[in-house]
Write an enzyme that holds these catalytic residues in place. Structure first.
Site, PDB file in Angstrom:
ATOM      1  CE1 TYR A 161      -9.035  -8.026  -9.136  1.00 34.83           C
ATOM      2  CE2 TYR A 161      -8.795  -9.001  -6.956  1.00 34.83           C
ATOM      3  CZ  TYR A 161      -8.274  -8.295  -8.028  1.00 34.83           C
ATOM      4  OH  TYR A 161      -6.963  -7.879  -7.990  1.00 34.83           O
ATOM      5  CG  ASP A 213      -7.480  -7.072  -3.479  1.00 32.85           C
ATOM      6  OD1 ASP A 213      -8.344  -6.357  -2.939  1.00 32.85           O
ATOM      7  OD2 ASP A 213      -6.760  -6.680  -4.419  1.00 32.85           O
ATOM      8  CG  HIS A 215     -10.730  -5.702  -6.369  1.00 30.27           C
ATOM      9  ND1 HIS A 215     -11.383  -5.135  -7.423  1.00 30.27           N
ATOM     10  CD2 HIS A 215      -9.410  -5.596  -6.655  1.00 30.27           C
ATOM     11  CE1 HIS A 215     -10.489  -4.703  -8.316  1.00 30.27           C
ATOM     12  NE2 HIS A 215      -9.290  -4.967  -7.867  1.00 30.27           N
ATOM     13  CD  GLU A 239      -4.871  -5.184  -2.131  1.00 31.55           C
ATOM     14  OE1 GLU A 239      -4.213  -6.235  -2.036  1.00 31.55           O
ATOM     15  OE2 GLU A 239      -4.871  -4.473  -3.138  1.00 31.55           O
ATOM     16  CD  GLU A 265      -5.738  -2.117  -6.048  1.00 34.47           C
ATOM     17  OE1 GLU A 265      -4.967  -2.932  -5.539  1.00 34.47           O
ATOM     18  OE2 GLU A 265      -6.633  -2.422  -6.848  1.00 34.47           O
ATOM     19  NE  ARG A 286      -1.992  -3.369  -2.037  1.00 37.42           N
ATOM     20  CZ  ARG A 286      -1.219  -3.820  -3.031  1.00 37.42           C
ATOM     21  NH1 ARG A 286       0.070  -3.602  -3.010  1.00 37.42           N
ATOM     22  NH2 ARG A 286      -1.732  -4.491  -4.028  1.00 37.42           N
ATOM     23  CG  HIS A 315      -1.415  -1.550  -7.233  1.00 41.79           C
ATOM     24  ND1 HIS A 315      -2.097  -0.899  -8.233  1.00 41.79           N
ATOM     25  CD2 HIS A 315      -2.018  -2.731  -7.093  1.00 41.79           C
ATOM     26  CE1 HIS A 315      -3.071  -1.662  -8.675  1.00 41.79           C
ATOM     27  NE2 HIS A 315      -3.050  -2.780  -8.005  1.00 41.79           N
ATOM     28  CD  GLU A 342      -0.206  -6.673  -6.437  1.00 41.36           C
ATOM     29  OE1 GLU A 342      -0.337  -5.441  -6.432  1.00 41.36           O
ATOM     30  OE2 GLU A 342      -1.146  -7.452  -6.655  1.00 41.36           O
ATOM     31  CD1 TRP A 405     -14.890  -6.318 -11.437  1.00 38.31           C
ATOM     32  CD2 TRP A 405     -13.122  -4.989 -11.372  1.00 38.31           C
ATOM     33  NE1 TRP A 405     -13.800  -7.073 -11.792  1.00 38.31           N
ATOM     34  CE2 TRP A 405     -12.704  -6.283 -11.748  1.00 38.31           C
ATOM     35  CE3 TRP A 405     -12.154  -3.975 -11.239  1.00 38.31           C
ATOM     36  CZ2 TRP A 405     -11.360  -6.600 -12.024  1.00 38.31           C
ATOM     37  CZ3 TRP A 405     -10.841  -4.275 -11.508  1.00 38.31           C
ATOM     38  CH2 TRP A 405     -10.451  -5.584 -11.903  1.00 38.31           C
TER      39      TRP A 405
HETATM   40  O1  KDG Z   1      -6.174  -2.465 -12.917  1.00 34.20           O
HETATM   41  C1  KDG Z   1      -6.761  -3.054 -11.820  1.00 34.20           C
HETATM   42  C2  KDG Z   1      -5.739  -3.930 -11.126  1.00 34.20           C
HETATM   43  O2  KDG Z   1      -4.557  -3.206 -10.980  1.00 34.20           O
HETATM   44  C3  KDG Z   1      -6.210  -4.391  -9.767  1.00 34.20           C
HETATM   45  O3  KDG Z   1      -7.403  -5.093  -9.900  1.00 34.20           O
HETATM   46  C4  KDG Z   1      -5.152  -5.266  -9.129  1.00 34.20           C
HETATM   47  O4  KDG Z   1      -6.251  -5.135  -7.015  1.00 34.20           O
HETATM   48  C5  KDG Z   1      -5.269  -5.394  -7.658  1.00 34.20           C
HETATM   49  C6  KDG Z   1      -4.080  -5.853  -6.935  1.00 34.20           C
HETATM   50  O5  KDG Z   1      -4.103  -5.783  -5.716  1.00 34.20           O
HETATM   51  O6  KDG Z   1      -3.121  -6.263  -7.595  1.00 34.20           O
HETATM   52 MG    MG Z   2      -5.742  -4.817  -4.933  1.00 33.00          MG
END
Ligand code: KDG
Ligand code: MG
Length: 405
Positions: A161, A213, A215, A239, A265, A286, A315, A342, A405
């Site tokens: 990612y 991040d 994720h 994050e 987010e 976020r 976000h 961001e 993911w």
């Molecule tokens: O659509 C998914 C994205 O917005 C995400 O993966 C982006 O995690 C993200 C970020 O912190 O920018």
């Molecule tokens: Mg993120």
């Protein structure tokens, strides 16, 4: 004199990536723009708006932003959820845009005026290996950024990612008829990341704000271990350590580490943030202004967060359109407990379709002083780039089990 909404139209366009925009027009001839982009599920929000929301907006007073928010939230019974909230967010942004244009004021003035001169922003630096990451950090600093999110490849994995193996720009949504499948190995990630980020800190020196991040991929115990391991790196934040639907488990993470945590987010309402904020399980909220019900609702989340010394950090990846980024910068300029925005950036074509008054300079954003949100959409140009099917990837463990993911 009371104005009224005469039309609400949805525009789906793909100038470099997919966006869903909402245009509201009043009898007085004022137009407002909102962002309804939900990455990988764009057409669901477009339909929600077109089929269910636009028809009931016609005839309403555009000045009654709060009442319209309540009407679309409480008045629907099927409340919350990303599709509903992104649709409400688009309407809300468009109505703030209209109010600004009608009064001749940039939206931040309507929110109480600037509490700072400009707003701190961060962008992404990525490198498949550590030397490439260090180069990317240097190049990003040369663009003026004083806060940088760092993501790196993981030995043994072919895709990770936030990073591209060839060093190109990272865009999570892959165009095509279905999601790409990636193989993920949390143990390999945990073995690699603390050392890689320590090298970034040693290279960059103490002052650069570093963010990372995870994720949503860790268990609470893994998150606690990572947070502890990263304490010497002095992150600005770590994050989305866990998939945070089960917020009780974050108490375990919080008790184990002082590394600041940023979460939310994928959250869309104040109620999803309530426990995280009131138990001080996070340091940064976020949510995106587009996905969390617009300026009206994100402002309310920020107000709750302020009570608990939690700060707002919206976000702002490439899937949050320049319209929503404008909304976030107006809110950020006027909100005391705003921390950082961001700013991932956009393909050139996106800037051409969405002409914006907001500017980036020297690591900071400013919304500009155009009335409203300050974004104009070139509809003729947008029409030349129709929607293209695009999906976010899915992740599987080495044994094939689907994971976050
Ligand atoms: O659509 C998914 C994205 O917005 C995400 O993966 C982006 O995690 C993200 C970020 O912190 O920018
Ligand atoms: Mg993120």
């Amino acid at each position: 004199m009371t104005d009224r909404i005469v039309s609400a139209e949805v525009l789906v366009t793909s100038p470099g990536r997919n966006f869903v925009a909402l245009k509201i027009t009043t009898a007085g001839g004022v137009t407002g723009w909102g962002d309804a982009t939900l990455n990988g599920r764009e057409l669901a929000v477009a339909s929600y708006l077109r089929d269910h929301v636009c028809p009931i907006l016609v005839g309403r007073d555009p000045a009654r932003i709060e009442d319209t928010w309540q009407y679309l939230y409480r008045g629907v019974y099927w409340r919350r959820g990303p599709v509903t909230m992104a649709a409400i967010g688009a309407v809300d942004l468009a109505l703030w845009d209209i109010k600004g244009k009608v009064t001749g004021q940039p939206v931040y003035q309507l929110l109480g005026g600037a509490v700072r001169e400009r707003i701190l922003s961060y962008t992404h630096a990525t490198g498949w290996d550590v030397p490439a990451l260090l180069d990317a950090v240097d190049a990003t600093r040369e663009r003026g950024f004083q806060a940088i999110r760092v993501q790196t490849g993981v030995p043994g994995l072919e895709s990770v990612y936030g990073v591209t193996p060839d060093g190109g720009t990272y865009e999570p949504a892959g165009r095509g008829t279905g999601p790409v499948e990636e193989v993920w190995d949390t143990d390999a990630y945990l073995r690699h990341v603390p050392g890689a980020l320590a090298e970034v800190r040693a290279h960059a020196g103490p002052e650069l704000a570093l963010l990372h991040d995870a994720h949503h991929r860790l268990t609470p115990n893994q998150a606690a271990r990572l947070g502890k391991a990263l304490e010497p790196v002095d992150l600005f934040w770590l994050e989305d350590v866990t998939p945070a639907e089960n917020q009780d488990v974050l108490r375990r993470v919080r008790a184990a580490t002082t590394t600041p945590l940023a979460i939310g987010e994928v959250f869309t309402t104040i109620w999803e943030f309530q426990q995280l904020i009131t138990e001080q399980l996070i340091d940064f909220v976020r949510a995106a202004v587009s996905h969390a019900g617009g300026i009206t609702h994100l402002r309310r989340i920020a107000a709750l967060a302020e009570v608990w010394q939690v700060r707002l950090a919206p976000h702002g990846p490439s899937d949050v359109s320049p319209v929503a980024l404008a909304g976030a910068t107006h809110l950020g300029l006027a909100t005391p407990n705003f921390a950082i925005q961001e700013y991932m950036g956009y393909p050139d074509l996106t800037h051409e379709v969405f002409r914006h008054a907001w500017t980036y300079a020297d690591g900071h954003l400013h919304p500009g002083d155009a009335p409203g949100l300050g974004v104009d959409v070139d509809e003729a140009l947008a029409a030349r780039f129709p929607y293209e099917p695009a999906y976010l990837p899915v992740a599987r463990r080495r044994d094939g089990t689907l994971t976050d993911w």
